[in-house]
Design a protein around this motif. Structure first.
Motif, PDB file in Angstrom:
ATOM      1  N   SER A   1     -19.827  41.090   6.697  1.00 19.49           N
ATOM      2  CA  SER A   1     -20.035  42.216   5.807  1.00 19.49           C
ATOM      3  C   SER A   1     -20.077  43.500   6.624  1.00 19.49           C
ATOM      4  CB  SER A   1     -21.331  42.029   5.007  1.00 19.49           C
ATOM      5  OG  SER A   1     -21.428  43.001   3.982  1.00 19.49           O
ATOM      6  N   VAL A   2     -20.283  44.631   5.949  1.00 18.56           N
ATOM      7  CA  VAL A   2     -20.317  45.924   6.634  1.00 18.56           C
ATOM      8  C   VAL A   2     -21.677  46.561   6.419  1.00 18.56           C
ATOM      9  CG1 VAL A   2     -17.832  46.304   6.474  1.00 18.56           C
ATOM     10  CG2 VAL A   2     -19.305  47.040   4.602  1.00 18.56           C
ATOM     11  N   ASP A   3     -21.963  47.562   7.220  1.00 15.93           N
ATOM     12  CA  ASP A   3     -23.282  48.178   7.191  1.00 15.93           C
ATOM     13  C   ASP A   3     -23.574  48.853   5.854  1.00 15.93           C
ATOM     14  OD1 ASP A   3     -25.735  48.808   8.389  1.00 15.93           O
ATOM     15  OD2 ASP A   3     -25.044  50.810   8.903  1.00 15.93           O
ATOM     16  N   GLY A   4     -22.524  49.316   5.169  1.00 17.53           N
ATOM     17  CA  GLY A   4     -22.718  49.995   3.896  1.00 17.53           C
ATOM     18  C   GLY A   4     -22.671  49.075   2.695  1.00 17.53           C
ATOM     19  N   ALA A   5     -22.676  47.773   2.917  1.00 13.25           N
ATOM     20  CA  ALA A   5     -22.599  46.815   1.810  1.00 13.25           C
ATOM     21  C   ALA A   5     -23.920  46.735   1.064  1.00 13.25           C
ATOM     22  CB  ALA A   5     -22.215  45.440   2.345  1.00 13.25           C
ATOM     23  N   VAL A   6     -23.874  46.124  -0.124  1.00 13.17           N
ATOM     24  CA  VAL A   6     -25.106  45.917  -0.887  1.00 13.17           C
ATOM     25  C   VAL A   6     -25.981  44.905  -0.160  1.00 13.17           C
ATOM     26  CG1 VAL A   6     -23.979  46.475  -3.069  1.00 13.17           C
ATOM     27  CG2 VAL A   6     -24.031  44.106  -2.290  1.00 13.17           C
ATOM     28  N   ASP A   7     -27.263  44.933  -0.450  1.00 12.08           N
ATOM     29  CA  ASP A   7     -28.224  44.105   0.290  1.00 12.08           C
ATOM     30  C   ASP A   7     -27.915  42.622   0.183  1.00 12.08           C
ATOM     31  OD1 ASP A   7     -29.552  46.349   1.122  1.00 12.08           O
ATOM     32  OD2 ASP A   7     -31.069  46.279  -0.465  1.00 12.08           O
ATOM     33  N   ILE A   8     -27.549  42.154  -1.019  1.00 13.89           N
ATOM     34  CA  ILE A   8     -27.307  40.718  -1.195  1.00 13.89           C
ATOM     35  C   ILE A   8     -26.113  40.259  -0.367  1.00 13.89           C
ATOM     36  CG2 ILE A   8     -25.880  41.109  -3.250  1.00 13.89           C
ATOM     37  CD1 ILE A   8     -28.191  38.095  -2.581  1.00 13.89           C
ATOM     38  N   ALA A   9     -25.107  41.134  -0.195  1.00 12.41           N
ATOM     39  CA  ALA A   9     -23.948  40.783   0.625  1.00 12.41           C
ATOM     40  C   ALA A   9     -24.345  40.699   2.098  1.00 12.41           C
ATOM     41  CB  ALA A   9     -22.829  41.801   0.427  1.00 12.41           C
ATOM     42  N   LYS A  10     -25.154  41.648   2.556  1.00 14.63           N
ATOM     43  CA  LYS A  10     -25.578  41.622   3.963  1.00 14.63           C
ATOM     44  C   LYS A  10     -26.481  40.422   4.252  1.00 14.63           C
ATOM     45  CE  LYS A  10     -26.994  46.005   4.172  1.00 14.63           C
ATOM     46  NZ  LYS A  10     -27.442  47.294   4.780  1.00 14.63           N
ATOM     47  N   GLU A  11     -27.323  40.093   3.296  1.00 15.09           N
ATOM     48  CA  GLU A  11     -28.219  38.944   3.491  1.00 15.09           C
ATOM     49  C   GLU A  11     -27.443  37.625   3.507  1.00 15.09           C
ATOM     50  OE1 GLU A  11     -31.100  39.206   0.427  1.00 15.09           O
ATOM     51  OE2 GLU A  11     -32.071  41.010   1.227  1.00 15.09           O
ATOM     52  N   SER A  12     -26.304  37.585   2.821  1.00 13.06           N
ATOM     53  CA  SER A  12     -25.500  36.362   2.765  1.00 13.06           C
ATOM     54  C   SER A  12     -24.543  36.241   3.939  1.00 13.06           C
ATOM     55  CB  SER A  12     -24.698  36.320   1.457  1.00 13.06           C
ATOM     56  OG  SER A  12     -25.553  36.398   0.337  1.00 13.06           O
ATOM     57  N   SER A  13     -24.454  37.269   4.769  1.00 12.27           N
ATOM     58  CA  SER A  13     -23.475  37.308   5.851  1.00 12.27           C
ATOM     59  C   SER A  13     -24.060  36.784   7.155  1.00 12.27           C
ATOM     60  CB  SER A  13     -22.968  38.737   6.055  1.00 12.27           C
ATOM     61  OG  SER A  13     -22.387  39.241   4.880  1.00 12.27           O
ATOM     62  N   ASP A  14     -23.161  36.346   8.029  1.00 15.24           N
ATOM     63  CA  ASP A  14     -23.542  35.963   9.386  1.00 15.24           C
ATOM     64  C   ASP A  14     -23.386  37.139  10.348  1.00 15.24           C
ATOM     65  OD1 ASP A  14     -23.872  33.021   8.854  1.00 15.24           O
ATOM     66  OD2 ASP A  14     -21.764  33.222   8.316  1.00 15.24           O
ATOM     67  N   ILE A  15     -22.426  38.012  10.050  1.00 11.81           N
ATOM     68  CA  ILE A  15     -22.124  39.154  10.904  1.00 11.81           C
ATOM     69  C   ILE A  15     -22.048  40.402  10.032  1.00 11.81           C
ATOM     70  CG2 ILE A  15     -20.417  40.196  12.462  1.00 11.81           C
ATOM     71  CD1 ILE A  15     -19.523  37.375  13.207  1.00 11.81           C
ATOM     72  N   ILE A  16     -22.615  41.497  10.510  1.00 12.28           N
ATOM     73  CA  ILE A  16     -22.520  42.789   9.834  1.00 12.28           C
ATOM     74  C   ILE A  16     -21.838  43.768  10.774  1.00 12.28           C
ATOM     75  CG2 ILE A  16     -23.790  44.710   8.805  1.00 12.28           C
ATOM     76  CD1 ILE A  16     -25.988  42.754   8.061  1.00 12.28           C
ATOM     77  N   LEU A  17     -20.694  44.313  10.349  1.00 11.71           N
ATOM     78  CA  LEU A  17     -19.942  45.250  11.172  1.00 11.71           C
ATOM     79  C   LEU A  17     -20.581  46.632  11.094  1.00 11.71           C
ATOM     80  CD1 LEU A  17     -16.284  44.249  10.171  1.00 11.71           C
ATOM     81  CD2 LEU A  17     -17.693  43.341  12.027  1.00 11.71           C
ATOM     82  N   LEU A  18     -20.879  47.204  12.243  1.00 16.40           N
ATOM     83  CA  LEU A  18     -21.473  48.534  12.292  1.00 16.40           C
ATOM     84  C   LEU A  18     -20.410  49.616  12.450  1.00 16.40           C
ATOM     85  CD1 LEU A  18     -24.585  47.837  14.567  1.00 16.40           C
ATOM     86  CD2 LEU A  18     -24.427  47.803  12.073  1.00 16.40           C
ATOM     87  N   GLU A  19     -19.240  49.246  12.945  1.00 17.30           N
ATOM     88  CA  GLU A  19     -18.162  50.217  13.119  1.00 17.30           C
ATOM     89  C   GLU A  19     -17.322  50.294  11.844  1.00 17.30           C
ATOM     90  OE1 GLU A  19     -15.771  49.789  16.547  1.00 17.30           O
ATOM     91  OE2 GLU A  19     -17.452  49.460  17.922  1.00 17.30           O
TER      92      GLU A  19
END
Length: 309
Positions: free
Chosen positions: A185-203
């Protein structure tokens, strides 16, 4: 639009005629063809009441169509280059979206992704698991998908032996992010998407995906080197000790000698993390293959044993 029986044109409310319906659908298709997402806006005048109004689903009928809102969500500027790099790394890219097929085809054209076949969510709904597995292999673009459809497609690819990474940032992507081997997921994603992800892209660049694939392959290649080196060395040492013990009346190597030998090997292996991986290794995905490691140990181990004795 099927709920609208009237339409407001220049402040005048008129009954919907066949030509009105054809015109508005043509307008929506034209906007979709330019990459716009279209939302229809309609209203209904309800009778006044002294009590707090309570509305039900049945009230969503006989609406008056007011117009459309068009939203443009263009692909990232790095999307086309990122797809090219992933293709060069032998990573297949498939599009799973809730947008309709017209918008999806336009976006794919913009990023240079060929569209040979688009599978719709209504078609996915009717397919058995076996038929879906065949369809996911043939199609690269899936449109009008519900969250459950995305999850089914991910699992169908996994059953075929694929390692699946999924990139998403919305609420509807959460089940697929959870089901994928790697949810991104990405840093600007909704919370549920970030919580379901293994990696969050900051760039804010999709090029990082290709860089991540390359770095992962380098790390995996060096891990394989370490395992082969350590296992073949230990196998060679034990082969020497056991073989020599059959002919000698004393221990050929004392425990302190075995430990010292292992320590020296460990020192030599500290340089492996900084080692460059062959370019050929990076060109395609690799899997963990025990059989290949066993063959290496059985071949190199005795050679190491002979050289040390």
């Amino acid at each position: 639009m099927s709920l609208c029986t009237r339409v407001e044109i220049n402040g005048e409310v008129l009954d919907v005629l066949p030509e009105h319906d054809a015109h508005r659908r043509q307008m929506v298709d034209e906007l979709n063809g330019q990459g716009f997402r279209v939302v229809a806006v309609a209203y209904k005048e309800m009778p006044g009441s002294s009590d707090e109004p309570v509305y039900a689903v049945k009230d969503e009928s006989d609406l008056i169509l007011l117009g459309f809102l068009a939203f443009l969500d263009p692909p990232k500027s790095t999307a086309a280059e990122a797809l090219q790099r992933l293709h060069g790394l032998k990573v297949d890219v498939k599009i799973l979206t809730g947008d309709n097929e017209i918008i999806t085809a336009y976006i794919c054209k913009e990023v240079g992704l060929p569209v040979e076949q688009i599978l719709l969510g209504s078609q996915v709904e009717t397919l058995s698991e076996a038929a879906l597995a065949d369809a996911t292999g043939a199609a690269s673009v899936f449109a009008r998908l519900a969250p459950a459809h995305k999850e089914r497609i991910i699992k169908a690819l996994q059953r075929q032996g694929h390692v699946v990474g999924f990139v998403g940032d919305g609420i509807n992507d959460a089940p697929a992010l959870k089901a994928a081997d790697v949810g991104i997921s990405v840093d600007g994603a909704v919370d549920i998407a970030k919580e379901s992800s293994d990696i969050i892209l900051l760039e804010n660049s999709l090029l990082i995906l290709g860089q991540g694939v390359l770095e992962g392959r380098r790390v995996f290649g060096n891990i394989i080197k370490y395992i082969k080196m350590a296992a073949s060395s230990n196998f060679g040492n034990m082969f020497s000790v056991v073989g020599a013990s059959a002919f000698l009346p004393f221990l050929p190597m004392l425990p302190i000698q075995v430990l010292t030998n292992n320590l020296l090997y460990d020192f030599s292996q500290t340089t492996i993390p900084t080692d460059e991986v062959d370019a050929d290794w990076l060109t395609r995905p690799r899997k963990w293959t025990i059989g290949e490691i066993q063959r290496f140990i059985l071949f190199i181990g005795p050679i190491s044993s002979v050289s040390t004795t």
